[in-house]
Motif scaffolding. Structure first.
Motif, PDB file in Angstrom:
ATOM      1  N   SER A 220      37.890  24.066  60.362  1.00 50.08           N
ATOM      2  CA  SER A 220      37.092  23.560  61.363  1.00 50.08           C
ATOM      3  C   SER A 220      35.631  23.009  60.752  1.00 50.08           C
ATOM      4  CB  SER A 220      37.421  25.187  62.014  1.00 50.08           C
ATOM      5  OG  SER A 220      36.169  24.344  63.356  1.00 50.08           O
TER       6      SER A 220
ATOM      7  N   THR B   5      33.896  30.618  70.371  1.00 49.38           N
ATOM      8  CA  THR B   5      34.896  29.766  70.039  1.00 49.38           C
ATOM      9  C   THR B   5      35.187  28.666  71.270  1.00 49.38           C
ATOM     10  OG1 THR B   5      36.147  31.241  68.946  1.00 49.38           O
ATOM     11  CG2 THR B   5      37.574  29.960  70.297  1.00 49.38           C
TER      12      THR B   5
ATOM     13  N   GLN C  57      34.637  19.467  62.164  1.00 47.80           N
ATOM     14  CA  GLN C  57      33.685  19.210  62.924  1.00 47.80           C
ATOM     15  C   GLN C  57      32.529  18.423  62.360  1.00 47.80           C
ATOM     16  OE1 GLN C  57      33.360  19.805  66.200  1.00 47.80           O
ATOM     17  NE2 GLN C  57      35.458  20.518  65.977  1.00 47.80           N
TER      18      GLN C  57
ATOM     19  N   THR D 282      41.310  20.821  68.646  1.00 47.35           N
ATOM     20  CA  THR D 282      40.411  22.226  68.280  1.00 47.35           C
ATOM     21  C   THR D 282      40.980  23.767  68.817  1.00 47.35           C
ATOM     22  OG1 THR D 282      38.807  20.124  67.148  1.00 47.35           O
ATOM     23  CG2 THR D 282      37.962  22.247  67.747  1.00 47.35           C
TER      24      THR D 282
ATOM     25  N   LYS E 129      28.726  27.528  64.771  1.00 50.99           N
ATOM     26  CA  LYS E 129      29.268  27.986  63.050  1.00 50.99           C
ATOM     27  C   LYS E 129      28.716  29.210  63.014  1.00 50.99           C
ATOM     28  CE  LYS E 129      32.409  26.306  62.595  1.00 50.99           C
ATOM     29  NZ  LYS E 129      32.940  25.221  62.080  1.00 50.99           N
TER      30      LYS E 129
ATOM     31  N   MET F 161      41.477  27.236  67.348  1.00 48.58           N
ATOM     32  CA  MET F 161      40.326  28.256  67.483  1.00 48.58           C
ATOM     33  C   MET F 161      40.903  29.121  68.311  1.00 48.58           C
ATOM     34  SD  MET F 161      37.810  27.680  65.714  1.00 48.58           S
ATOM     35  CE  MET F 161      36.663  28.515  66.455  1.00 48.58           C
TER      36      MET F 161
ATOM     37  N   ALA G 138      44.451  23.349  59.730  1.00 50.62           N
ATOM     38  CA  ALA G 138      43.192  24.516  60.046  1.00 50.62           C
ATOM     39  C   ALA G 138      44.495  25.645  61.038  1.00 50.62           C
ATOM     40  CB  ALA G 138      42.022  24.573  61.275  1.00 50.62           C
TER      41      ALA G 138
ATOM     42  N   ALA H  62      41.851  19.762  61.382  1.00 47.66           N
ATOM     43  CA  ALA H  62      41.903  19.852  62.279  1.00 47.66           C
ATOM     44  C   ALA H  62      43.476  19.975  62.229  1.00 47.66           C
ATOM     45  CB  ALA H  62      42.143  19.265  63.718  1.00 47.66           C
TER      46      ALA H  62
END
Length: 741
Positions: A322, A402, A326, A442, A353, A446, A309, A306
């Motif tokens: 991401s 998202t 996950q 997250t 995804k 995103m 990203a 996270a």
């Protein structure tokens, strides 16, 4: 039903004829094979569709009967050693086979258009079909040796697909990095397999679990050795599922075509590590401390993915990190013993995804026609923004993906991630705090990706007084890096007002690459849905073609509704629990998962609030400020890169540098491993040549010089020889005399 299971061997082998025939056709009849390339794509999709239907039929039978079927036959027999091959059909196999086939079919349909311009179209479909075969063979394997064989085939296919555009040096390095990094984990996996065979004498899962549990209960094993073997087995999963510290290959894998990224990140390669840990869970769960180690690696990966990203500019790299985060959630759930939650999140994340990656591919596909097929530009979110009204279907689908990944109800990932977050409180409060905090991160990163890509106005190229173009400005970044090349002297209010007066400026440079209408007609895909998308050429981005939008819309349906399969209303209607009953019973778990809705709503409100807070922060920091020209002070405060910075700026830049530079982990590996290994190789080379070879060479060289000296002394006179002889004897006698006194 028994007869249906007997034909389950076709699951891995049915897609195999396509790559074999393509390879044979390109070797013997290259012209005819290339002219019929659409036929090969159709056959790939057809065969994988048959496998999907067969897998769904087996899954329905398992839901109704909760049965497990295994069929094996002997391959090698030698005295007491017997190696068997076969297939195992259980709930875990059914879940994985359905994921692989459904996502694989949609990616193949999508790829027909996405790769239509590429000269390697046939090679691409051959690799994809072989990739599906390898992964299906992996999930249906009945023993560790068979898993290892298909495990390596999956690695080979990923190497070929990541380096599909091997003429690009970056892609060639990326596939090498992925291959070498996975070799580390695969070597550990092989050692772990051999170690457990040494302990139990079997590779078969059923015998392995039974024998090992008996040895553990009777305290007949060395726990240090067993723990070491378990960690080595887990090392294979760490590499394949991009867990810390072997995650470094995953962002570089984005150098492959976008359909490959979708397939690898959704249901194939990275899911293989989760599958392996889930398959070996009866082995891990009885070994002390190994479950804690798995959960520790999972929570580190959750948070690290996270944070890395947060500042990525490449849209696919942001989605890659991401995926890493996950996958960490899934590994954390497995380490906590939440078998159902981990597999549930594996299902929901796969479809969400895949939707996000195919959506990003649609964005890249739209951008490439405008920037001249330059991957660095077409994937860079700095060059995007304001795409909402140009590609609305892609925008809405990306937004749904998202929201799902952020955990917003009632989308798919909300149900599965919420289970993992709730279970984490029961396992470890410290892990729970990190997991819940990462849920907010997250949502933040995103929506950062979404806002920078789709919202705002079309990007503007600002020009300085010399007429040279600078880095384009768009939505203001949290880090202040995107516009770092624009100084105050180049950023003039008069320029902005002049551009506003002249009308909305063009996002793109003056040089626009158009695709001729005749060329577009030649590359039309074999599937066509009338009036589904806009195929007209334009100076602005436009929606992708029909065969690219169709899989995206199907994935939207999965993202909307697949999460409802796992809602545990009660034991009778919880399909997922009934589906996993044999595996859950194997792990001695209670299959009665009826839900307390009051407690569930309280937890849901908390998780949604955290996600909403992350979304709010993203909107606050990345909202499109150039829609109003009253934000110049805010703009200057973000883009000014002067020597004087306050403490908050230093923290902001430190976080940015940490994230953008991948946590310096790649630099660490490059410095201490790559450079260190080179230095070690140079030292060993020096030691080998100068010491190991130098000693015998030195002895020979000294003998040569001594012989030369003696040769010059000798003259052929006996009196001289006697003189030297008595001189040497006298010297040795004197030395002996003085040493004794």
């Amino acid at each position: 039903m028994e007869q249906t299971y007997q034909y389950a061997w076709i699951i891995p082998f049915l897609p195999l004829p396509v790559p074999m025939l393509i390879g044979l056709g390109l070797l013997l009849f290259p012209t005819a094979t290339k002219s019929l390339r659409r036929m090969w794509a159709f056959q790939s999709i057809l065969l994988l569709s048959i496998v999907m239907i067969f897998s769904m039929n087996l899954s329905i039978q398992q839901i109704n009967s909760s049965s497990v079927y295994q069929y094996v036959w002997s391959w090698i027999i030698n005295n007491d050693f017997s190696l068997e091959f076969g297939y195992l059909i259980d709930p875990l196999t059914s879940i994985m086979s359905i994921l692989i086939t459904t996502v694989g079919i949609l990616v193949l349909i999508y790829s027909d258009n996405y790769m239509s311009h590429d000269d390697g179209y046939l090679r691409f479909f051959a690799y994809m079909s072989f990739f599906s075969t390898s992964m299906l063979g992996l999930v249906t394997s009945s023993n560790l040796i068979q898993i290892y064989i298909f495990w390596e085939l999956v690695g080979v296919c990923s190497y070929l697909l990541i380096g599909f555009w091997f003429t690009r040096p970056v892609a060639a390095k990326a596939c090498q990095k992925a291959f070498v990094t996975n070799r580390v984990g695969d070597f550990g996996l092989l050692l772990g397999i051999l170690g457990f065979y040494w302990i139990t004498g079997s590779f078969e899962f059923r015998d392995l679990f039974q024998i090992f549990n008996n040895l553990i209960s009777n305290n007949e094993v060395n726990f240090v050795f067993v723990t070491l073997c378990a960690v080595l087995l887990f090392a294979g999963a760490i590499a394949k599922s991009a867990q810390f510290p072997l995650h470094v290959w995953l962002p570089d894998a984005m150098e492959g075509p976008t359909p490959i990224s979708a397939l690898i990140h959704a249901a194939t390669m990275v899911a293989a590590g989760i599958f392996l840990v889930a398959r070996l869970m009866p082995l891990f769960i009885v070994i002390p401390h190994i479950m804690n180690f798995i959960s520790l690696i999972g929570i580190i990966t959750v948070f690290l993915g996270a944070t890395l990203a947060l500042a990525q500019k490449d849209i696919k790299r942001g989605l890659a990190y991401s995926t890493m985060s996950q996958l960490g959630y899934m590994m954390l759930a497995l380490g906590m013993g939440s078998y159902r939650s981990a597999l549930f999140h594996l299902i929901t994340h796969a479809y969400s995804k895949a939707l996000l990656f195919l959506g990003s591919g649609s964005v890249i596909h739209s951008m490439e026609t405008l920037v001249g097929y330059c991957p660095k530009k077409s994937q860079n979110m700095v060059l995007m923004g304001g795409l909402t009204k140009h590609i609305p279907i892609t925008k809405n689908s990306f937004l749904l993906g998202t929201l799902s990944l952020c955990g917003i109800p009632p989308l798919a990932c909300f149900w599965s991630k919420d289970e993992i977050l709730n279970d984490s409180w029961l396992y470890s409060p410290s892990f729970a705090i990190i997991a819940w905090s990462t849920a907010g991160l997250t949502a933040f990163y995103m929506f950062r990706i979404y806002l920078l890509t789709f919202e705002g106005h079309l990007n503007v190229h600002f020009q300085n007084y010399s007429g040279k173009r600078n880095t384009p400005l768009y939505s203001i970044s949290l880090w202040g890096k995107e516009g770092s090349k624009i100084s105050n002297k180049n950023f003039r209010l008069g320029t902005l007002l002049k551009m506003k007066k002249n009308g909305r400026p063009s996002f793109f440079s003056n040089k626009v690459y158009k695709m001729d209408e005749n060329v577009r007609n030649l590359i039309q895909p074999f599937l066509s849905i009338p009036n589904f998308g806009n195929t007209k050429t334009s100076l602005y981005p436009y929606e992708s073609d029909n065969t690219m939008l169709f899989p995206i819309l199907i994935l939207i349906l999965f993202t909307l509704f697949v999460g409802f399969l796992g809602i545990p209303f009660n034991q009778d209607v919880d399909i997922l629990t009934k589906w996993l009953t044999p595996s859950i019973n194997l792990l001695h778990k209670n299959s009665n998962n009826s839900i307390d809705w009051y407690e569930f709503c309280n937890d849901a409100v908390f998780s949604v609030s955290i996600a909403s807070f992350g979304i709010f922060i993203a909107f606050f920091l990345y909202k499109p400020v150039y829609s109003s020209f009253q934000n110049l002070d805010l703009i200057n405060s973000f883009v000014k890169m002067g020597p004087k910075r306050n403490f908050s700026d230093k923290i902001k830049n430190a976080i940015y540098d940490w994230s953008y530079n991948r946590g310096y982990i790649d630099a660490f590996y490059g410095t201490f491993l790559t450079v260190g290994m080179r230095k070690l190789a140079e030292f060993t080379h020096f030691f080998d040549r100068r010491i190991i070879d130098g000693i015998p060479n030195g002895v020979g060289l000294m003998s040569f010089f001594v012989a030369e000296v003696i040769k010059s002394v000798g003259g052929g006179r006996i009196s001289s020889y006697l003189f030297f002889y008595f001189s040497y004897v006298s010297i040795f006698l004197l030395i002996y005399y003085f040493l004794n006194f």
